[in-house]
Design a protein around this motif. Structure first.
Motif, PDB file in Angstrom:
ATOM      1  N   GLY A 159       0.781  -1.230   0.000  1.00 30.01           N
ATOM      2  CA  GLY A 159       0.000   0.000   0.000  1.00 30.01           C
ATOM      3  C   GLY A 159       0.811   1.278   0.000  1.00 30.01           C
ATOM      4  N   TYR A 160       2.116   1.190  -0.244  1.00 35.60           N
ATOM      5  CA  TYR A 160       2.929   2.404  -0.261  1.00 35.60           C
ATOM      6  C   TYR A 160       2.368   3.407  -1.261  1.00 35.60           C
ATOM      7  CZ  TYR A 160       6.463   0.391   2.800  1.00 35.60           C
ATOM      8  OH  TYR A 160       7.105  -0.146   3.883  1.00 35.60           O
ATOM      9  N   PRO A 316       4.209  11.926   0.317  1.00 37.21           N
ATOM     10  CA  PRO A 316       4.669  10.767   1.079  1.00 37.21           C
ATOM     11  C   PRO A 316       6.195  10.760   1.202  1.00 37.21           C
ATOM     12  CG  PRO A 316       3.079  10.121  -0.598  1.00 37.21           C
ATOM     13  CD  PRO A 316       3.440  11.546  -0.882  1.00 37.21           C
ATOM     14  N   GLY A 317       6.683  10.433   2.398  1.00 32.71           N
ATOM     15  CA  GLY A 317       8.121  10.407   2.643  1.00 32.71           C
ATOM     16  C   GLY A 317       8.717   9.026   2.434  1.00 32.71           C
ATOM     17  N   ASP A 318       9.988   8.890   2.831  1.00 31.92           N
ATOM     18  CA  ASP A 318      10.729   7.637   2.650  1.00 31.92           C
ATOM     19  C   ASP A 318      10.723   6.753   3.894  1.00 31.92           C
ATOM     20  OD1 ASP A 318      11.460   7.858   0.027  1.00 31.92           O
ATOM     21  OD2 ASP A 318      13.441   8.689   0.411  1.00 31.92           O
ATOM     22  N   THR A 319       9.880   7.072   4.879  1.00 28.85           N
ATOM     23  CA  THR A 319       9.912   6.330   6.137  1.00 28.85           C
ATOM     24  C   THR A 319       9.128   5.030   6.001  1.00 28.85           C
ATOM     25  OG1 THR A 319       9.990   8.460   7.273  1.00 28.85           O
ATOM     26  CG2 THR A 319       9.609   6.537   8.632  1.00 28.85           C
ATOM     27  N   ALA A 320       9.709   4.087   5.269  1.00 28.21           N
ATOM     28  CA  ALA A 320       9.063   2.785   5.100  1.00 28.21           C
ATOM     29  C   ALA A 320       9.124   2.006   6.419  1.00 28.21           C
ATOM     30  CB  ALA A 320       9.753   2.010   3.982  1.00 28.21           C
ATOM     31  N   GLY A 321       8.414   0.901   6.487  1.00 35.19           N
ATOM     32  CA  GLY A 321       8.384   0.089   7.692  1.00 35.19           C
ATOM     33  C   GLY A 321       9.734  -0.537   8.006  1.00 35.19           C
ATOM     34  N   SER A 322       9.959  -0.837   9.282  1.00 33.52           N
ATOM     35  CA  SER A 322      11.220  -1.452   9.716  1.00 33.52           C
ATOM     36  C   SER A 322      11.529  -2.726   8.945  1.00 33.52           C
ATOM     37  CB  SER A 322      11.162  -1.779  11.213  1.00 33.52           C
ATOM     38  OG  SER A 322      10.969  -0.633  11.994  1.00 33.52           O
ATOM     39  N   GLY A 323      10.501  -3.553   8.728  1.00 38.21           N
ATOM     40  CA  GLY A 323      10.707  -4.848   8.095  1.00 38.21           C
ATOM     41  C   GLY A 323      11.153  -4.766   6.652  1.00 38.21           C
ATOM     42  N   ASN A 324      11.034  -3.588   6.031  1.00 36.49           N
ATOM     43  CA  ASN A 324      11.513  -3.433   4.659  1.00 36.49           C
ATOM     44  C   ASN A 324      13.035  -3.465   4.589  1.00 36.49           C
ATOM     45  OD1 ASN A 324      10.805  -2.734   1.788  1.00 36.49           O
ATOM     46  ND2 ASN A 324      12.154  -1.014   2.265  1.00 36.49           N
ATOM     47  N   TYR A 325      13.675  -3.093   5.707  1.00 38.84           N
ATOM     48  CA  TYR A 325      15.133  -2.973   5.717  1.00 38.84           C
ATOM     49  C   TYR A 325      15.828  -3.946   6.668  1.00 38.84           C
ATOM     50  CZ  TYR A 325      14.081   1.418   3.368  1.00 38.84           C
ATOM     51  OH  TYR A 325      13.618   2.353   2.487  1.00 38.84           O
ATOM     52  N   TRP A 326      15.189  -4.261   7.807  1.00 35.00           N
ATOM     53  CA  TRP A 326      15.880  -4.991   8.875  1.00 35.00           C
ATOM     54  C   TRP A 326      15.153  -6.284   9.237  1.00 35.00           C
ATOM     55  CZ3 TRP A 326      20.090  -2.212   9.008  1.00 35.00           C
ATOM     56  CH2 TRP A 326      20.023  -0.832   8.862  1.00 35.00           C
ATOM     57  N   GLU A 327      15.933  -7.329   9.557  1.00 33.13           N
ATOM     58  CA  GLU A 327      15.337  -8.547  10.083  1.00 33.13           C
ATOM     59  C   GLU A 327      14.711  -8.283  11.448  1.00 33.13           C
ATOM     60  OE1 GLU A 327      14.844 -11.247   8.560  1.00 33.13           O
ATOM     61  OE2 GLU A 327      16.187 -11.111   6.833  1.00 33.13           O
ATOM     62  N   LYS A 328      15.376  -7.451  12.249  1.00 34.56           N
ATOM     63  CA  LYS A 328      14.817  -7.012  13.530  1.00 34.56           C
ATOM     64  C   LYS A 328      15.359  -5.624  13.821  1.00 34.56           C
ATOM     65  CE  LYS A 328      18.150 -10.177  15.660  1.00 34.56           C
ATOM     66  NZ  LYS A 328      18.318 -11.315  16.576  1.00 34.56           N
ATOM     67  N   ASP A 329      14.506  -4.792  14.433  1.00 34.76           N
ATOM     68  CA  ASP A 329      14.834  -3.396  14.673  1.00 34.76           C
ATOM     69  C   ASP A 329      15.107  -3.181  16.158  1.00 34.76           C
ATOM     70  OD1 ASP A 329      15.274  -0.712  14.169  1.00 34.76           O
ATOM     71  OD2 ASP A 329      13.369  -0.385  13.135  1.00 34.76           O
ATOM     72  N   ILE A 330      15.628  -1.988  16.477  1.00 34.61           N
ATOM     73  CA  ILE A 330      16.039  -1.696  17.854  1.00 34.61           C
ATOM     74  C   ILE A 330      14.930  -1.037  18.665  1.00 34.61           C
ATOM     75  CG2 ILE A 330      18.488  -1.596  17.336  1.00 34.61           C
ATOM     76  CD1 ILE A 330      18.300   1.436  17.175  1.00 34.61           C
ATOM     77  N   ILE A 331      13.722  -0.946  18.082  1.00 31.08           N
ATOM     78  CA  ILE A 331      12.576  -0.394  18.818  1.00 31.08           C
ATOM     79  C   ILE A 331      11.454  -1.416  18.861  1.00 31.08           C
ATOM     80  CG2 ILE A 331      13.061   2.031  18.320  1.00 31.08           C
ATOM     81  CD1 ILE A 331      10.893   1.808  16.088  1.00 31.08           C
ATOM     82  N   THR A 332      10.560  -1.231  19.818  1.00 33.57           N
ATOM     83  CA  THR A 332       9.366  -2.053  19.906  1.00 33.57           C
ATOM     84  C   THR A 332       8.172  -1.178  20.265  1.00 33.57           C
ATOM     85  OG1 THR A 332       8.382  -4.015  20.938  1.00 33.57           O
ATOM     86  CG2 THR A 332       9.833  -2.679  22.324  1.00 33.57           C
ATOM     87  N   PRO A 333       7.047  -1.309  19.583  1.00 33.83           N
ATOM     88  CA  PRO A 333       6.906  -2.140  18.387  1.00 33.83           C
ATOM     89  C   PRO A 333       7.719  -1.562  17.240  1.00 33.83           C
ATOM     90  CG  PRO A 333       4.991  -0.726  18.635  1.00 33.83           C
ATOM     91  CD  PRO A 333       5.823  -0.526  19.869  1.00 33.83           C
ATOM     92  N   GLY A 340      -0.219   1.878   3.331  1.00 34.32           N
ATOM     93  CA  GLY A 340       0.557   3.065   2.991  1.00 34.32           C
ATOM     94  C   GLY A 340       0.588   4.132   4.056  1.00 34.32           C
ATOM     95  N   MET A 341       0.115   3.799   5.257  1.00 36.95           N
ATOM     96  CA  MET A 341       0.056   4.777   6.338  1.00 36.95           C
ATOM     97  C   MET A 341       0.785   4.247   7.572  1.00 36.95           C
ATOM     98  SD  MET A 341      -1.906   7.026   4.774  1.00 36.95           S
ATOM     99  CE  MET A 341      -2.434   8.179   6.054  1.00 36.95           C
ATOM    100  N   ILE A 342       1.373   5.162   8.340  1.00 42.03           N
ATOM    101  CA  ILE A 342       1.955   4.832   9.636  1.00 42.03           C
ATOM    102  C   ILE A 342       1.187   5.600  10.701  1.00 42.03           C
ATOM    103  CG2 ILE A 342       3.983   5.060  11.138  1.00 42.03           C
ATOM    104  CD1 ILE A 342       5.733   4.712   8.673  1.00 42.03           C
ATOM    105  N   GLU A 343       0.706   4.883  11.694  1.00 41.38           N
ATOM    106  CA  GLU A 343       0.021   5.526  12.809  1.00 41.38           C
ATOM    107  C   GLU A 343       1.057   6.223  13.687  1.00 41.38           C
ATOM    108  OE1 GLU A 343      -2.943   4.333  16.528  1.00 41.38           O
ATOM    109  OE2 GLU A 343      -2.565   2.910  14.896  1.00 41.38           O
ATOM    110  N   VAL A 344       0.834   7.479  14.006  1.00 39.16           N
ATOM    111  CA  VAL A 344       1.779   8.263  14.808  1.00 39.16           C
ATOM    112  C   VAL A 344       1.591   7.903  16.279  1.00 39.16           C
ATOM    113  CG1 VAL A 344       2.509  10.582  15.454  1.00 39.16           C
ATOM    114  CG2 VAL A 344       1.724  10.127  13.120  1.00 39.16           C
ATOM    115  N   PRO A 345       2.655   7.471  16.952  1.00 40.21           N
ATOM    116  CA  PRO A 345       2.507   7.121  18.368  1.00 40.21           C
ATOM    117  C   PRO A 345       2.230   8.349  19.220  1.00 40.21           C
ATOM    118  CG  PRO A 345       4.822   7.068  17.733  1.00 40.21           C
ATOM    119  CD  PRO A 345       4.031   7.288  16.470  1.00 40.21           C
ATOM    120  N   ASN A 346       1.453   8.168  20.282  1.00 40.67           N
ATOM    121  CA  ASN A 346       1.120   9.312  21.136  1.00 40.67           C
ATOM    122  C   ASN A 346       1.726   9.208  22.527  1.00 40.67           C
ATOM    123  OD1 ASN A 346      -0.484   7.339  22.284  1.00 40.67           O
ATOM    124  ND2 ASN A 346      -2.409   8.153  21.478  1.00 40.67           N
ATOM    125  N   LYS A 347       2.593   8.231  22.741  1.00 33.68           N
ATOM    126  CA  LYS A 347       3.288   8.137  24.025  1.00 33.68           C
ATOM    127  C   LYS A 347       4.340   9.239  24.118  1.00 33.68           C
ATOM    128  CE  LYS A 347       2.727   3.109  24.397  1.00 33.68           C
ATOM    129  NZ  LYS A 347       3.450   1.822  24.460  1.00 33.68           N
TER     130      LYS A 347
END
Length: 371
Positions: A159-160, A316-333, A340-347
């Protein structure tokens, strides 16, 4: 109220991309970078991420120069400065010429710390308004046309909202033409990474038949003047990337007519404070902006998400999902793209937790600095 800076931890990480990322200036598979942790002594920690590559092929900065600047100049400057707001960091660093990626890495950590101390999200601390952001994907030069088409199909299924394709002389017009024949209605842009000159004007005019969103940085990495000449000759909008290091660069490009679109990269412009200034100028002068990527891991990706919530990020920017680049990322989730959308965290702060296990796994060394 002064932000207490009690301790800074530098971590050198090395993470391997799922696939080599190929551009006109080189290939990246292993990404070396720093994670900067800034502690206030009151239970809060802000996180920043450096984006310079190991080689000086995007800008003059490298992983090693980042370490040198942080340890020998920027952290000592902070030790002698009073920081009441993250904007004070860029002011404190004014005596240091360029080295924007090193500046942005530590300034980003202080922005995160500030937001956490204010018990608000980084996006809201910046003045962001969006609850979700549109994202595209950047696809490097592929070995075969078949592989490129498959990568684009996979991205569109996720959906990008926009496909960015890297091009270079010998792998440009015909590639784009074939891609356009497969995907006649897809939002497509081309990124040249400074691979052309004004001698290529007639060649670049062929882009006008392909209905592209834009051509990004076709000419020299430090040029604004010749891009103005090119923009007068082609209908395809020019987007400037490597040429833009400050709001003053944007003002010059606007006055000269060098481009119609600006790519804002936090590291390239020296941090979130300057990125916001550029955004505000573009909003005032009705220039479209979008957020570029530097193959960031999760912390840098989170900063990009927060920045993109500002209203003038209309593309639209280049901030694709973590899984597009990394087997595992340093953040959770991890950063997840849905339709094609990323929900903005509110924490508070960047809105993501640090995955300490993964962070430690990829950490080559770390150094604690008492302030």
């Amino acid at each position: 109220m002064t932000i207490p800076l009690k301790k800074i931890v530098l971590r050198k990480l090395n993470m391997r991309l799922k696939d080599p990322f190929v551009t006109s200036f080189g290939t990246t598979q292993d990404k070396e970078f720093f994670v900067i942790e800034v502690y206030d002594g009151e239970g809060n920690c802000g996180y920043g991420e450096s984006v310079a590559f190991a080689q000086p092929w995007y800008t003059e900065e490298t992983v090693k120069t980042t370490q040198h600047m942080l340890e020998d100049f920027l952290i000592p400057i902070l030790r002698g400065s009073s920081v009441n707001h993250p904007d004070d960091v860029s002011k404190a660093f004014q005596s240091i010429r360029r080295n924007n990626m090193a500046k942005a890495a530590i300034e980003g950590a202080i922005w995160d710390l500030y937001a956490k101390r204010e018990n608000t999200s980084l996006s809201k601390a910046l003045g962001g308004e969006k609850q979700e952001i549109e994202v595209g994907i950047s696809i490097g030069i592929q070995p075969t046309m078949k592989e490129l088409i498959e990568r684009i199909e996979d991205a569109l299924q996720i959906g990008y909202k926009r496909i960015k394709l890297k091009i270079k002389p010998g792998a440009d017009i015909e590639v784009l033409r074939e891609v356009r024949s497969y995907f006649p209605n897809t939002a497509i842009m081309a990124d040249a990474n400074s691979a052309y000159s004004l001698e290529d004007i007639n060649h670049l005019k062929k882009l006008d038949d392909l209905n592209l969103m834009m051509i990004e940085q076709p000419l020299a990495h430090d040029d604004i003047i010749e891009h103005a000449k090119l923009q007068k000759e082609i209908n395809t909008p020019i987007c400037l990337d490597e040429s833009i290091h400050s709001v003053e660069d944007v003002r010059r490009a606007y006055e000269l007519g060098s481009c119609k679109i600006i790519n804002i990269k936090i590291g390239r412009v020296g941090g979130l404070t300057e990125a916001k200034r550029i955004h505000d100028f573009c909003q005032e002068h009705q220039m479209e902006v979008w957020c570029g990527g530097m193959l960031e891991a999760g912390i840098g990706r989170a900063h990009n998400i927060a920045l993109t919530t500002l209203p003038q990020f209309v593309l639209p920017g280049d901030t694709a999902g973590s899984g597009n680049y990394w087997e595992k990322d340093i953040i959770t989730p991890e950063v997840i793209v849905k339709k094609g959308m990323i929900e903005v965290p509110n924490k508070p702060g960047i809105g993501y937790e640090i995955n300490e296990k993964v962070l430690n796994e990829f950490t080559e060394w770390k150094k604690e600095i008492t302030m």
